[in-house]
Design an enzyme around this catalytic site. Structure first.
Site, PDB file in Angstrom:
ATOM      1  N   LYS A 180      57.771 -77.953 -10.282  1.00 42.10           N
ATOM      2  CA  LYS A 180      59.214 -77.808 -10.486  1.00 42.10           C
ATOM      3  C   LYS A 180      59.652 -76.398 -10.084  1.00 42.10           C
ATOM      4  CE  LYS A 180      58.011 -81.556 -12.795  1.00 42.10           C
ATOM      5  NZ  LYS A 180      57.963 -82.898 -12.222  1.00 42.10           N
TER       6      LYS A 180
HETATM    7  C1  LIG Z   1      57.163 -83.776 -13.457  1.00 38.28           C
HETATM    8  C2  LIG Z   1      57.879 -84.856 -14.142  1.00 38.28           C
HETATM    9  C3  LIG Z   1      57.534 -85.271 -15.437  1.00 38.28           C
HETATM   10  C4  LIG Z   1      56.334 -84.727 -16.154  1.00 38.28           C
HETATM   11  O1  LIG Z   1      56.411 -83.368 -16.394  1.00 38.28           O
HETATM   12  P1  LIG Z   1      55.141 -82.619 -17.058  1.00 38.28           P
HETATM   13  O2  LIG Z   1      55.708 -81.317 -17.501  1.00 38.28           O
HETATM   14  O3  LIG Z   1      54.137 -82.465 -15.970  1.00 38.28           O
HETATM   15  O4  LIG Z   1      54.658 -83.445 -18.166  1.00 38.28           O
HETATM   16  C5  LIG Z   1      58.305 -86.237 -16.033  1.00 38.28           C
HETATM   17  N1  LIG Z   1      59.346 -86.796 -15.409  1.00 38.28           N
HETATM   18  C6  LIG Z   1      59.704 -86.447 -14.157  1.00 38.28           C
HETATM   19  C7  LIG Z   1      60.897 -87.081 -13.511  1.00 38.28           C
HETATM   20  C8  LIG Z   1      58.975 -85.477 -13.471  1.00 38.28           C
HETATM   21  O5  LIG Z   1      59.308 -85.147 -12.218  1.00 38.28           O
END
Ligand SMILES: *Cc1c(COP(=O)(O)O)cnc(C)c1O
Length: 379
Positions: A180
């Site tokens: 992210k």
């Molecule tokens: C990356 C992501 C997650 C999971 O995030 P983590 O912090 O890795 O648990 C959940 N939903 C979406 C839409 C994502 O892109």
């Protein structure tokens, strides 16, 4: 190889992590508390509760809503699989809804198609940072007396109707995974408008304890905690929060840079027959966490052929967003029409986009896509 993504981390983050270690306080403590305050300010949320990941934040959201066996939770299949998994964690059934072809997000139309009298919640995802149209979904959920949770994993820094994404959300979940914009290594946040939900989320992330470890430490008198309900260990560390505080200060610069690079892609790839780039919807602005393109039938190559051609040119691209219903984990799981999801997951790919992407490297990517578009006539 030009990577598809790279976190923007520097000496400041390294120092912040080292400072936390030197302070002797490495588990959830003052840095986590400050990170929560600053994050809440940035996304205009009344309350923020730091947790170990967005996945654990989503689990807590459904747990807080009291969702369990026999309940249905509407989710997009067109998402990282954690969105669907959190419904399974609480014993509920994920129900896959299709997405809109333009932005890859749920809409009132696609959600309405799968509602039943067992539906208890809808999880809307701001996929790849593109803001979903939340207001019509809020209205629908209100009419039906069901909860709306925002999976804003990708969307820190995106806007919806000129406010930060997630503003006004009863419950929203955020990710700080390095994929992210803003990263703490691993990490997540739960934001909420409701003080009661925030207080219970704070307790649940820390084993259901009546006093937090930080409060107990601050007290001059011995404090006897009790365990008010069965909780979890979903805490973030102060090392992570120290890094997060630095990253948060850079968020505006990250979004600005990504939007500039995305605009360059959009301009350079416009007019290629059979190729469509992700764009801002009218309702808001994306942080361009993922820059995807969709190939139509007029494009002379398949998606996988284009991925191969890009790899040959030294460009590491990725297949687009996954479709959870096609994964072995959900084999045999019933679902209705997911034709847009299937088309998007088959026909999209993600191009390199990250803060440090040099314009010369972006030109290599653009050149490789253009060359592929001209490579051979449509057979
Ligand atoms: C990356 C992501 C997650 C999971 O995030 P983590 O912090 O890795 O648990 C959940 N939903 C979406 C839409 C994502 O892109």
């Amino acid at each position: 190889m030009i990577p598809v993504m790279k976190p923007w981390l520097g000496e400041e983050e390294a120092d912040a992590a080292a400072d936390a270690v030197r302070s002797g306080w490495v588990a959830q403590g003052p840095r986590v508390a400050e990170f929560e305050t600053r994050f809440a300010e940035r996304v205009a949320a009344p309350h923020a509760v730091a947790v170990s990941s967005c996945t654990t934040a989503l689990h807590l959201c459904l747990h807080l809503l009291g969702i369990g066996p026999g309940d249905e939770v509407v989710v997009p299949s067109f998402s990282f699989i954690a969105t669907a998994n959190c419904a399974v964690y609480v014993g509920a059934t994920p129900v896959f809804a299709d997405v809109e072809p333009e932005d890859g997000n749920l809409s009132r139309r696609t959600v309405e198609a799968v509602l039943t009298d067992r539906t208890r919640a809808v999880i809307v995802v701001h996929q790849g940072g593109v803001p979903a149209d939340v207001e019509p979904l809020q209205a629908l959920c209100q009419e039906r007396g069901i909860a709306l949770v925002e999976d804003a994993a990708c969307a820190a820094g995106s806007t919806y109707l000129e406010a930060p994404v997630g503003v006004g959300a009863t419950l929203a979940a955020w990710s700080f995974h390095p994929r992210k914009l803003l990263t703490t290594g691993e990490g997540g946040m739960l934001t909420t408008t409701e003080p009661d939900l925030a207080a219970r989320a704070r307790r649940l992330r820390e084993h259901g304890m009546s006093v937090s470890a930080a409060e107990r430490h601050r007290s001059r008198q011995p404090v006897l905690e009790s365990y008010l309900e069965v909780g979890f260990n979903y805490r973030m560390t102060d090392i992570q929060a120290g890094v997060g505080l630095v990253q948060l200060r850079k968020l505006d610069a990250m979004v600005e840079r990504r939007r500039a690079l995305a605009a360059l892609y959009q301009e350079a790839l416009a007019g290629i027959p059979g190729l469509r780039t992700v764009r801002d919807p009218e309702r808001g602005e994306s942080n361009y966490q993922s820059f995807w393109v969709e190939l139509g039938p007029e494009f002379p190559m398949s998606r996988n052929e284009l991925l191969g051609a890009l790899a040959d040119a030294g460009v590491s691209a990725r297949a687009g967003i996954m479709a959870a219903h096609r994964q072995p984990a959900y084999a045999g799981h019933p679902h209705g029409d997911l034709s847009t999801t299937e088309r998007l997951t088959d026909r999209t790919l993600i191009l390199p986009l990250y803060h440090d992407l040099a314009v010369e490297d972006q030109d290599i990517v653009i050149g490789a896509v253009r060359a592929a578009a001209k490579s051979r006539a449509v057979s």
